[in-house]
Write an enzyme that holds these catalytic residues in place. Structure first.
Site, PDB file in Angstrom:
ATOM      1  N   ARG A  57      49.943  74.170   6.774  1.00  0.00           N
ATOM      2  CA  ARG A  57      49.496  75.086   6.401  1.00  0.00           C
ATOM      3  C   ARG A  57      48.191  74.186   5.795  1.00  0.00           C
ATOM      4  O   ARG A  57      49.244  74.483   4.158  1.00  0.00           O
ATOM      5  CB  ARG A  57      49.699  76.338   6.439  1.00  0.00           C
ATOM      6  CG  ARG A  57      48.708  77.247   5.673  1.00  0.00           C
ATOM      7  CD  ARG A  57      48.380  79.070   5.768  1.00  0.00           C
ATOM      8  NE  ARG A  57      49.321  79.231   6.790  1.00  0.00           N
ATOM      9  CZ  ARG A  57      49.588  80.737   6.974  1.00  0.00           C
ATOM     10  NH1 ARG A  57      49.807  81.382   6.050  1.00  0.00           N
ATOM     11  NH2 ARG A  57      50.004  81.279   8.290  1.00  0.00           N
ATOM     12  N   SER A 207      52.672  79.021   3.066  1.00  0.00           N
ATOM     13  CA  SER A 207      52.504  78.023   3.910  1.00  0.00           C
ATOM     14  C   SER A 207      52.723  79.065   5.570  1.00  0.00           C
ATOM     15  O   SER A 207      52.782  79.705   5.563  1.00  0.00           O
ATOM     16  CB  SER A 207      54.404  77.784   3.543  1.00  0.00           C
ATOM     17  OG  SER A 207      54.368  77.171   2.450  1.00  0.00           O
TER      18      SER A 207
END
Lengths: 273, 235
Positions: A57, A207
């Site tokens: 991400r 994340s």
């Protein structure tokens, strides 16, 4: 009787200064910002080499900018580097050192060593005094064996058997601290790394998405892109979504005619070849 | 000769329109050890003699054929140290290209940039031209390619070429033997035979060097054992 009444101390956040802060903000004081690195990257040494892992991400503040970016960067055929921090900084610094390592390989006629990459990275980052915001987990196998290092933005490094960096590092480190042991096999190493990254993906907002893994052993490197996809899109309508006319209420209509800017004339000469 | 008054200054033309220093550089190349290259239909081969000044020299420490990128290699005739400098510069230029475009440099671009460096040294103060001619062999999206670069900075694409001491005999030999649809292994045999023609003494796997690039686009210098195999096939 003098003195104020002593209230019993309550646990939790003390909101006393919040009114003061709000007043200051109203008067124009800029509140200090906080820097989120938004990543979970890990590495560990197992019996035959090293395993690196990363989430996928990329965030821009509270928005997910890239749901499936690549955080494990190529340095040399036997050395890879995970990067946390500003994406442009990690990309640029790993590309630059990778290029320098290639020239060094030509000049020496030998395979690159992990400590060479480490020294090139740390000297560059120290020179820029922390302004190059790259926090890296560098791992590889060379003629002197498997190596794993962490590199901090100001240029300090650590050499460790297992390491985590990024905003999800605490979540991942808790998994490592409880389950790491020396002499792990390849399967155990990959399992532990994916468990640590999953810890970061599910418990850290910075994340998320998928797990990338890279396994480096003597003479062989396997880059397992999207090794695990624990966040699939669960429902997509196969019929698609249709929006019939009249579903949206029209409040106001205005039509502006655009002036004709192009005149088309028939005939004329054809363009020469 | 009127030219001799102009022969020491690189940056001055002689009355006949030549830069005499470059002519001298070409002479230096012409007295260097023979090297040659052949472009086949499916690859390129470059080769050179590796005559060492004495039997006491450790021949494994000398490598005349060098890789510039994974898919481009180079050999020279002339002054070894000048070659080393050019190799270093070319490798750096190839890396800079890769950093900028994230694509491996095409052969023609690298040849052009190397030639530009060599030309710079024919028009600057306080420097002398490089005393080498290069044969650059590569394989990219435009197929197999072979280029020769001279000390003046001019470059030409060749199907087959030779440089150094034995250049005229070698070129005549190549002209006779070259065919358009030659395959790489054929070309390697032809290269060995051409080197053999002008070789003083006995040719062996330790006193020649051969570099090859096939359609897998990986430039490799052949090991002495591989050269031995090819030599035996040629016998």
């Amino acid at each position: 009787m003098t003195g104020s009444m002593d209230l019993p101390t309550k646990g939790g956040f003390n909101f006393d200064l919040c009114k003061r802060n709000a007043n200051l903000e109203m008067k124009g004081l800029k509140l200090p910002g906080f820097l989120k690195t938004g990543t979970t990257i890990v590495g560990l040494v197992f019996q035959d080499g090293v395993v690196l892992g990363a989430d996928t991400r990329a965030t821009e503040g509270p928005i997910v900018a890239d749901k499936n970016c690549e955080k494990i960067h190529f340095m040399a055929p036997n050395i890879y580097c995970c990067g946390a921090g500003t994406a442009a900084d990690t990309e640029a610094v790993t590309d630059m050192v990778s290029s320098q390592l290639q020239l060094h390989r030509y000049a020496t006629g030998r395979e690159s060593r992990v400590v060479t990459a480490l020294t090139l990275l740390k000297s560059h980052l120290f020179k820029y005094q922390g302004h190059v915001s790259a926090a890296l987990v560098l791992g590889g196998v060379d003629c002197t064996g498997p190596h794993l290092h962490t590199v901090y933005p100001h240029g300090s490094t650590d050499t460790l058997p297992f390491a985590t960096m990024g905003s999800g590092s605490l979540a991942a480190m808790s998994v490592f601290e409880s389950q790491y042991k020396e002499g792990l096999t390849r399967e155990e190493g990959i399992q532990l790394v994916t468990a640590a990254i999953r810890g970061g993906i599910f418990n850290d907002l910075g994340s998320g998405s998928n797990v990338d893994v890279c396994v480096i052993t003597k003479g062989k490197t396997e880059y397992l892109r999207n090794h695990e996809l624990p966040n699939p899109r669960t429902y997509v309508s196969s019929k698609g979504y249709s929006f019939t006319k009249g579903q949206t209420e029209v409040l106001y209509t205005k039509i502006t005619l655009l002036k004709q800017k192009v005149e088309v004339t028939e005939g004329g000469d054809a363009m020469e070849e | 000769m009127g030219d001799s008054q102009y022969s020491f200054s690189l940056t001055t033309f002689s009355p006949s329109g030549k830069l005499v220093q470059i002519e001298h550089a070409l002479t230096a190349v012409g007295s260097g050890q023979t090297s040659l290259g052949i472009k086949a239909s499916n690859g390129v081969v470059i080769a050179t003699e590796k005559k060492l000044p004495s039997i006491l020299v450790d021949e494994t420490s000398v490598q005349k054929i060098q890789a510039l990128t994974p898919n481009i290699g180079v050999v020279y005739s002339g002054m070894g140290p000048d070659f080393r400098v050019l190799v270093r510069k070319s490798r750096k230029q190839a890396q800079q290209y890769y950093r900028l475009y994230k694509e491996h440099i095409p052969v023609t671009q690298l040849v052009r940039e190397t030639a530009a460096v060599m030309q710079e040294f024919t028009q600057s103060g306080g420097v002398r031209p490089f005393g080498v001619s290069l044969l650059i062999a590569g394989y990219d999206d435009n197929g197999p390619q072979l280029y020769q670069v001279d000390p003046s900075g001019s470059y030409f694409s060749w199907k087959a070429s030779a440089m150094g001491k034995n250049v005229s005999n070698a070129k005549t030999f190549l002209e006779k033997r070259y065919t358009e649809d030659m395959e790489l292994d054929d070309a390697i045999h032809t290269a060995i035979l051409t080197l053999k023609e002008g070789y003083e003494g006995q040719i062996s796997s330790n006193n020649i060097e051969i570099g090859v690039i096939r359609s897998d686009r990986e430039f490799r210098v052949l090991s002495p054992a591989e050269i031995k195999d090819f030599l035996e096939e040629v016998e």
